[in-house]
Design a protein around this motif. Structure first.
Motif, mmCIF file in Angstrom:
data_model
loop_
_atom_site.group_PDB
_atom_site.id
_atom_site.type_symbol
_atom_site.label_atom_id
_atom_site.label_comp_id
_atom_site.label_asym_id
_atom_site.label_seq_id
_atom_site.Cartn_x
_atom_site.Cartn_y
_atom_site.Cartn_z
ATOM 1 N N GLY A 70 0.649 -0.786 -0.029
ATOM 2 C CA GLY A 70 0.271 0.084 0.237
ATOM 3 C C GLY A 70 0.283 1.259 0.017
ATOM 4 O O GLY A 70 0.128 2.258 0.725
ATOM 5 N N SER A 71 2.096 0.946 -0.203
ATOM 6 C CA SER A 71 3.023 2.378 -0.009
ATOM 7 C C SER A 71 2.685 2.771 -1.820
ATOM 8 O O SER A 71 2.972 2.531 -2.862
ATOM 9 C CB SER A 71 4.461 2.420 -0.360
ATOM 10 N N THR A 72 3.508 4.485 -1.710
ATOM 11 C CA THR A 72 3.283 4.824 -3.064
ATOM 12 C C THR A 72 5.140 5.476 -2.942
ATOM 13 O O THR A 72 5.516 5.940 -2.474
ATOM 14 C CB THR A 72 2.806 6.400 -2.811
ATOM 15 N N PHE A 73 5.257 5.300 -4.313
ATOM 16 C CA PHE A 73 6.637 6.163 -4.591
ATOM 17 C C PHE A 73 5.996 6.432 -6.443
ATOM 18 O O PHE A 73 5.694 6.623 -7.602
ATOM 19 C CB PHE A 73 7.397 5.042 -5.388
ATOM 20 N N TYR A 74 6.982 7.923 -6.278
ATOM 21 C CA TYR A 74 6.638 8.934 -7.653
ATOM 22 C C TYR A 74 8.375 9.524 -7.835
ATOM 23 O O TYR A 74 8.447 9.762 -6.868
ATOM 24 C CB TYR A 74 5.922 10.017 -7.189
ATOM 25 N N ARG A 75 8.575 9.242 -9.665
ATOM 26 C CA ARG A 75 10.055 10.236 -9.762
ATOM 27 C C ARG A 75 11.683 9.198 -8.913
ATOM 28 O O ARG A 75 11.931 10.585 -8.868
ATOM 29 C CB ARG A 75 8.986 11.419 -9.712
ATOM 30 N N ASP A 76 10.607 8.337 -8.223
ATOM 31 C CA ASP A 76 11.758 7.710 -7.553
ATOM 32 C C ASP A 76 12.702 6.712 -7.988
ATOM 33 O O ASP A 76 12.476 6.425 -8.989
ATOM 34 C CB ASP A 76 11.194 6.224 -6.444
ATOM 35 N N GLN A 77 14.185 6.947 -7.711
ATOM 36 C CA GLN A 77 15.110 6.149 -8.425
ATOM 37 C C GLN A 77 15.844 5.062 -8.033
ATOM 38 O O GLN A 77 16.843 5.466 -6.884
ATOM 39 C CB GLN A 77 16.249 7.712 -9.103
ATOM 40 N N PHE A 78 15.848 4.071 -7.955
ATOM 41 C CA PHE A 78 16.717 3.056 -7.555
ATOM 42 C C PHE A 78 18.151 2.303 -8.367
ATOM 43 O O PHE A 78 17.475 2.081 -9.592
ATOM 44 C CB PHE A 78 15.166 1.635 -7.579
ATOM 45 N N LYS A 79 19.066 2.604 -8.131
ATOM 46 C CA LYS A 79 19.878 1.860 -8.660
ATOM 47 C C LYS A 79 21.147 1.031 -7.353
ATOM 48 O O LYS A 79 21.701 2.040 -7.057
ATOM 49 C CB LYS A 79 21.146 4.039 -8.698
ATOM 50 N N GLY A 80 21.288 0.429 -8.579
ATOM 51 C CA GLY A 80 22.536 -0.829 -6.975
ATOM 52 C C GLY A 80 22.165 -1.138 -6.684
ATOM 53 O O GLY A 80 22.770 -1.706 -5.291
#
Length: 196
Positions: A70-80
């Motif tokens: 139930g979480s929200t992720f907006y304009r996020d970046q996951f690197k490595g």
């Protein structure tokens, strides 16, 4: 501001800061984080249900086996990052990217993804079931072996620059999926076609 080598509470996170080699303790409050960069940080808790992450960058972070229902992720970046076995059920993702990361065995079921991109990452046996996709899903250099897209309409999804030998999909959901000629053989059997 750059914050390095500190032990902090979630409540101490401030917008605009970059956190490097920091450790964040468990929070009992609802997590809302925006405009922060996390480099090589550790999070002591493993349950982030109902959290909200806006404009965040995660570099070399492990969320393996963590729960984000139930979480929200907006304009996020996951690197490595290590996202192996993470639970992203019923999430809302918009304009997010995952690159150079391990996401094997994660679960994104019943989530909504809008204009997201995955590059150079491993998504082996990931559940993308009952996913609602808006604006398609762009991938390149990824591994999707054994990923499950059951009950997910794949129109606008491009897997042609990624790899898989087997996908779990419903034949009726394949319309609009972009694949390359080598991938076609693994899906044509789902359509009742026999290849000699």
């Amino acid at each position: 501001m750059l914050v390095t080598d500190k032990r902090l509470r979630f409540e101490d996170i401030e917008a605009g800061n970059t956190y490097t080699n920091c450790t964040f303790t468990t929070s009992m409050a609802t997590i809302r984080v925006s405009d922060a960069v996390f480099n090589h940080c550790q999070f002591e808790q493993d349950h982030f249900g109902g959290s909200e992450w806006l404009d965040c960058t995660f570099n070399d972070i492990s969320f393996a086996n963590c729960r984000f229902e139930g979480s929200t992720f907006y304009r996020d970046q996951f690197k490595g990052c290590q996202l192996i076995g993470a639970e992203f059920i019923e999430n809302n993702w918009k304009k997010c990217t995952i690159s150079d990361s391990r996401v094997d065995y994660a679960n994104f079921s019943s989530s909504k993804m809008a204009h997201c991109r995955f590059t150079d990452s491993s998504f082996k046996e990931v559940y993308f079931r009952y996913l609602k996709l808006v604006g398609g899903l762009q991938t390149s250099g990824c591994e999707f072996e054994g990923a499950s897209f059951v009950a997910t309409k794949l129109a606008g999804v491009d897997l042609s620059e990624s790899e898989f030998g087997y996908l779990e999909v419903n034949p009726g959901d394949l319309k609009g999926l972009t694949i390359n000629q080598f991938q076609a053989a693994s899906l044509v059997g789902l359509l009742g076609v026999k290849v000699k």
